[in-house]
Design an enzyme around this catalytic site. Structure first.
Site, PDB file in Angstrom:
ATOM      1  N   SER A   1       6.113   3.594  -0.181  1.00  0.00           N
ATOM      2  CA  SER A   1       7.103   4.411   0.521  1.00  0.00           C
ATOM      3  C   SER A   1       7.366   3.930   1.948  1.00  0.00           C
ATOM      4  O   SER A   1       8.164   4.529   2.662  1.00  0.00           O
ATOM      5  CB  SER A   1       6.636   5.869   0.538  1.00  0.00           C
ATOM      6  OG  SER A   1       5.335   5.921   1.069  1.00  0.00           O
ATOM      7  N   THR A   2       6.693   2.865   2.361  1.00  0.00           N
ATOM      8  CA  THR A   2       6.918   2.339   3.715  1.00  0.00           C
ATOM      9  C   THR A   2       7.531   0.948   3.647  1.00  0.00           C
ATOM     10  O   THR A   2       7.803   0.425   2.560  1.00  0.00           O
ATOM     11  CB  THR A   2       5.583   2.246   4.494  1.00  0.00           C
ATOM     12  OG1 THR A   2       4.803   1.196   3.908  1.00  0.00           O
ATOM     13  CG2 THR A   2       4.812   3.559   4.452  1.00  0.00           C
TER      14      THR A   2
ATOM     15  N   ARG B   1       6.946  -7.381 -16.790  1.00  0.00           N
ATOM     16  CA  ARG B   1       7.000  -8.807 -16.424  1.00  0.00           C
ATOM     17  C   ARG B   1       5.668  -9.526 -16.638  1.00  0.00           C
ATOM     18  O   ARG B   1       5.564 -10.737 -16.456  1.00  0.00           O
ATOM     19  CB  ARG B   1       7.504  -8.946 -14.986  1.00  0.00           C
ATOM     20  CG  ARG B   1       8.999  -8.724 -14.900  1.00  0.00           C
ATOM     21  CD  ARG B   1       9.477  -8.231 -13.563  1.00  0.00           C
ATOM     22  NE  ARG B   1      10.923  -7.944 -13.591  1.00  0.00           N
ATOM     23  CZ  ARG B   1      11.455  -6.845 -14.130  1.00  0.00           C
ATOM     24  NH1 ARG B   1      10.687  -5.914 -14.684  1.00  0.00           N
ATOM     25  NH2 ARG B   1      12.768  -6.673 -14.135  1.00  0.00           N
TER      26      ARG B   1
ATOM     27  N   GLU C   1      -2.868 -12.877   1.420  1.00  0.00           N
ATOM     28  CA  GLU C   1      -3.881 -13.925   1.626  1.00  0.00           C
ATOM     29  C   GLU C   1      -3.611 -15.177   0.781  1.00  0.00           C
ATOM     30  O   GLU C   1      -4.291 -16.200   0.948  1.00  0.00           O
ATOM     31  CB  GLU C   1      -5.273 -13.380   1.281  1.00  0.00           C
ATOM     32  CG  GLU C   1      -5.887 -12.471   2.341  1.00  0.00           C
ATOM     33  CD  GLU C   1      -5.210 -11.123   2.462  1.00  0.00           C
ATOM     34  OE1 GLU C   1      -4.950 -10.498   1.407  1.00  0.00           O
ATOM     35  OE2 GLU C   1      -4.908 -10.698   3.592  1.00  0.00           O
TER      36      GLU C   1
ATOM     37  N   VAL D   1       0.719  -9.402  -7.641  1.00  0.00           N
ATOM     38  CA  VAL D   1       1.707  -8.370  -7.981  1.00  0.00           C
ATOM     39  C   VAL D   1       1.874  -7.445  -6.788  1.00  0.00           C
ATOM     40  O   VAL D   1       0.904  -6.805  -6.366  1.00  0.00           O
ATOM     41  CB  VAL D   1       1.248  -7.560  -9.217  1.00  0.00           C
ATOM     42  CG1 VAL D   1       2.207  -6.403  -9.482  1.00  0.00           C
ATOM     43  CG2 VAL D   1       1.134  -8.453 -10.442  1.00  0.00           C
ATOM     44  N   LEU D   2       3.064  -7.411  -6.245  1.00  0.00           N
ATOM     45  CA  LEU D   2       3.375  -6.498  -5.138  1.00  0.00           C
ATOM     46  C   LEU D   2       4.221  -5.362  -5.691  1.00  0.00           C
ATOM     47  O   LEU D   2       5.236  -5.607  -6.358  1.00  0.00           O
ATOM     48  CB  LEU D   2       4.132  -7.239  -4.044  1.00  0.00           C
ATOM     49  CG  LEU D   2       3.264  -8.131  -3.146  1.00  0.00           C
ATOM     50  CD1 LEU D   2       4.100  -9.198  -2.472  1.00  0.00           C
ATOM     51  CD2 LEU D   2       2.522  -7.284  -2.113  1.00  0.00           C
ATOM     52  N   ILE D   3       3.797  -4.139  -5.422  1.00  0.00           N
ATOM     53  CA  ILE D   3       4.564  -2.982  -5.897  1.00  0.00           C
ATOM     54  C   ILE D   3       4.998  -2.150  -4.693  1.00  0.00           C
ATOM     55  O   ILE D   3       4.171  -1.791  -3.841  1.00  0.00           O
ATOM     56  CB  ILE D   3       3.726  -2.143  -6.889  1.00  0.00           C
ATOM     57  CG1 ILE D   3       3.364  -3.014  -8.105  1.00  0.00           C
ATOM     58  CG2 ILE D   3       4.505  -0.895  -7.326  1.00  0.00           C
ATOM     59  CD1 ILE D   3       2.497  -2.341  -9.139  1.00  0.00           C
TER      60      ILE D   3
ATOM     61  N   HIS E   1       6.001  -1.757   4.268  1.00  0.00           N
ATOM     62  CA  HIS E   1       4.933  -2.721   4.054  1.00  0.00           C
ATOM     63  C   HIS E   1       5.308  -3.781   3.020  1.00  0.00           C
ATOM     64  O   HIS E   1       5.110  -4.980   3.206  1.00  0.00           O
ATOM     65  CB  HIS E   1       3.685  -1.944   3.614  1.00  0.00           C
ATOM     66  CG  HIS E   1       2.419  -2.724   3.677  1.00  0.00           C
ATOM     67  ND1 HIS E   1       1.886  -3.353   2.581  1.00  0.00           N
ATOM     68  CD2 HIS E   1       1.581  -2.983   4.699  1.00  0.00           C
ATOM     69  CE1 HIS E   1       0.773  -3.961   2.928  1.00  0.00           C
ATOM     70  NE2 HIS E   1       0.561  -3.751   4.210  1.00  0.00           N
TER      71      HIS E   1
ATOM     72  N   TRP F   1      -5.598  -7.237  -6.116  1.00  0.00           N
ATOM     73  CA  TRP F   1      -4.783  -6.017  -6.163  1.00  0.00           C
ATOM     74  C   TRP F   1      -4.106  -5.994  -7.530  1.00  0.00           C
ATOM     75  O   TRP F   1      -3.700  -7.022  -8.046  1.00  0.00           O
ATOM     76  CB  TRP F   1      -3.698  -6.058  -5.078  1.00  0.00           C
ATOM     77  CG  TRP F   1      -4.093  -5.379  -3.787  1.00  0.00           C
ATOM     78  CD1 TRP F   1      -4.912  -5.892  -2.830  1.00  0.00           C
ATOM     79  CD2 TRP F   1      -3.662  -4.102  -3.320  1.00  0.00           C
ATOM     80  NE1 TRP F   1      -5.024  -5.007  -1.790  1.00  0.00           N
ATOM     81  CE2 TRP F   1      -4.270  -3.896  -2.060  1.00  0.00           C
ATOM     82  CE3 TRP F   1      -2.834  -3.100  -3.835  1.00  0.00           C
ATOM     83  CZ2 TRP F   1      -4.073  -2.738  -1.300  1.00  0.00           C
ATOM     84  CZ3 TRP F   1      -2.636  -1.956  -3.076  1.00  0.00           C
ATOM     85  CH2 TRP F   1      -3.255  -1.774  -1.835  1.00  0.00           C
TER      86      TRP F   1
HETATM   87  C1  DLZ Z   1      -2.050  -3.416   1.633  1.00  0.00           C
HETATM   88  C2  DLZ Z   1      -1.451  -3.831   0.344  1.00  0.00           C
HETATM   89  C3  DLZ Z   1      -0.540  -2.966  -0.329  1.00  0.00           C
HETATM   90  C4  DLZ Z   1      -0.121  -1.657   0.222  1.00  0.00           C
HETATM   91  N1  DLZ Z   1      -0.026  -3.303  -1.515  1.00  0.00           N
HETATM   92  C5  DLZ Z   1      -0.373  -4.490  -2.066  1.00  0.00           C
HETATM   93  C6  DLZ Z   1       0.162  -4.871  -3.328  1.00  0.00           C
HETATM   94  O1  DLZ Z   1       0.930  -4.166  -3.994  1.00  0.00           O
HETATM   95  N2  DLZ Z   1      -0.204  -6.085  -3.839  1.00  0.00           N
HETATM   96  C7  DLZ Z   1      -1.040  -6.936  -3.167  1.00  0.00           C
HETATM   97  O2  DLZ Z   1      -1.322  -8.027  -3.676  1.00  0.00           O
HETATM   98  N3  DLZ Z   1      -1.563  -6.581  -1.975  1.00  0.00           N
HETATM   99  C8  DLZ Z   1      -1.270  -5.393  -1.417  1.00  0.00           C
HETATM  100  N4  DLZ Z   1      -1.797  -5.029  -0.209  1.00  0.00           N
HETATM  101  C9  DLZ Z   1      -2.796  -5.919   0.419  1.00  0.00           C
HETATM  102  C10 DLZ Z   1      -2.192  -7.045   1.266  1.00  0.00           C
HETATM  103  O3  DLZ Z   1      -1.636  -8.053   0.453  1.00  0.00           O
HETATM  104  C11 DLZ Z   1      -3.291  -7.696   2.138  1.00  0.00           C
HETATM  105  O4  DLZ Z   1      -4.408  -8.001   1.330  1.00  0.00           O
HETATM  106  C12 DLZ Z   1      -3.758  -6.788   3.263  1.00  0.00           C
HETATM  107  O5  DLZ Z   1      -2.652  -6.367   4.027  1.00  0.00           O
HETATM  108  C13 DLZ Z   1      -4.768  -7.514   4.171  1.00  0.00           C
HETATM  109  O6  DLZ Z   1      -4.182  -8.657   4.789  1.00  0.00           O
END
Ligand code: DLZ
Length: 213
Positions: free
Chosen positions: A140-141, A182, A67, A135-137, A143, A30
């Site tokens: 709007s939910t 970053r 994961e 990287v998690l961004i 999640h 991602w």
């Molecule tokens: C589903 C999801 C979303 C919405 N955003 C991210 C993100 O910004 N960064 C990231 O690494 N992974 C994202 N994922 C995927 C989840 O980490 C995961 O792969 C799925 O929920 C399946 O387990």
């Protein structure tokens, strides 16, 4: 005192020689361009600043940040079994999806890690540290909040349960601009690539793990 204040990681006071270390990087697919910058930063720092041998850095990928803990745990376990058997590579044919094409001989695009140097059967050494990079961004939910919590707890747990340091190389950002900054990829060039700190942190923690009384 505050004049000297520098935000971020202060270098260690002692030499951090990583020439005998084996490091695993697990990264997400991602937000790939940002993740690639972070992986590059960690890898370059370990090689150029800490003398880690390029062939002793193994890179694997997973779909998303959620994961990362599972993959780190699984690959550590496999590497420990294979090291005890004296296998010529540490993760063999474990089929965790392809790594990024980082144009590097250390990147495993087939799920097969390159051979590592080592002694006779039974004397090889498993990974000394793992760096989980993602990287998690925020969307709007809710999640984002759930994944951030699960990943940070999961990565901590793998490290404490395995006795092998696992670096939390996951950016948890409110927007893409924060993430780019970053990873040192922002347009004005004022950002900082946190992968650099994660590379140094992995070497320092691996040396701490290996320290004898
Ligand atoms: C589903 C999801 C979303 C919405 N955003 C991210 C993100 O910004 N960064 C990231 O690494 N992974 C994202 N994922 C995927 C989840 O980490 C995961 O792969 C799925 O929920 C399946 O387990």
């Amino acid at each position: 005192m505050l004049d000297d204040f520098q935000k971020g990681l202060e270098p260690a006071t002692t030499t951090q020689d990583g020439s005998a270390l084996r490091i695993l990087i697990v990264h997400t697919r991602w937000n790939t361009p940002i993740v690639q910058g972070l992986v590059d930063g960690a890898k370059k720092t370990m090689i150029e600043q800490h003398n880690v041998k390029p062939e002793n850095i193994v890179i694997e990928s997973v779909p998303g940040a959620y994961e990362l803990p599972f993959a780190a745990k699984k690959l550590l376990e496999v590497s420990q079994i294979r090291a005890a058997e004296g296998a010529s590579d540490l993760i063999g044919n474990v089929n965790l999806l392809d790594g990024l094409n980082l144009n590097s001989p250390t990147t495993s695009s087939t799920g097969t890690a390159p051979p590592v140097s080592g002694g006779a059967k039974g004397s090889r050494q498993a990974f000394d540290a793992v760096i989980c990079i993602g990287v998690l961004i925020k969307g709007s939910t809710m999640h984002f909040e759930y994944i951030c919590e699960a990943v940070s707890q999961g990565i901590m747990r793998v490290g404490l349960d395995s006795g092998v340091p696992v670096i939390f190389g996951v950016l948890t950002c409110l927007n893409e601009e924060q993430a780019l900054s970053r990873a040192g990829l922002d347009k004005d060039g004022r950002g900082h690539n946190h992968g650099i700190d994660w590379g140094s942190g992995a070497v320092e923690m691996a040396l701490l793990k290996n320290r004898t009384l």
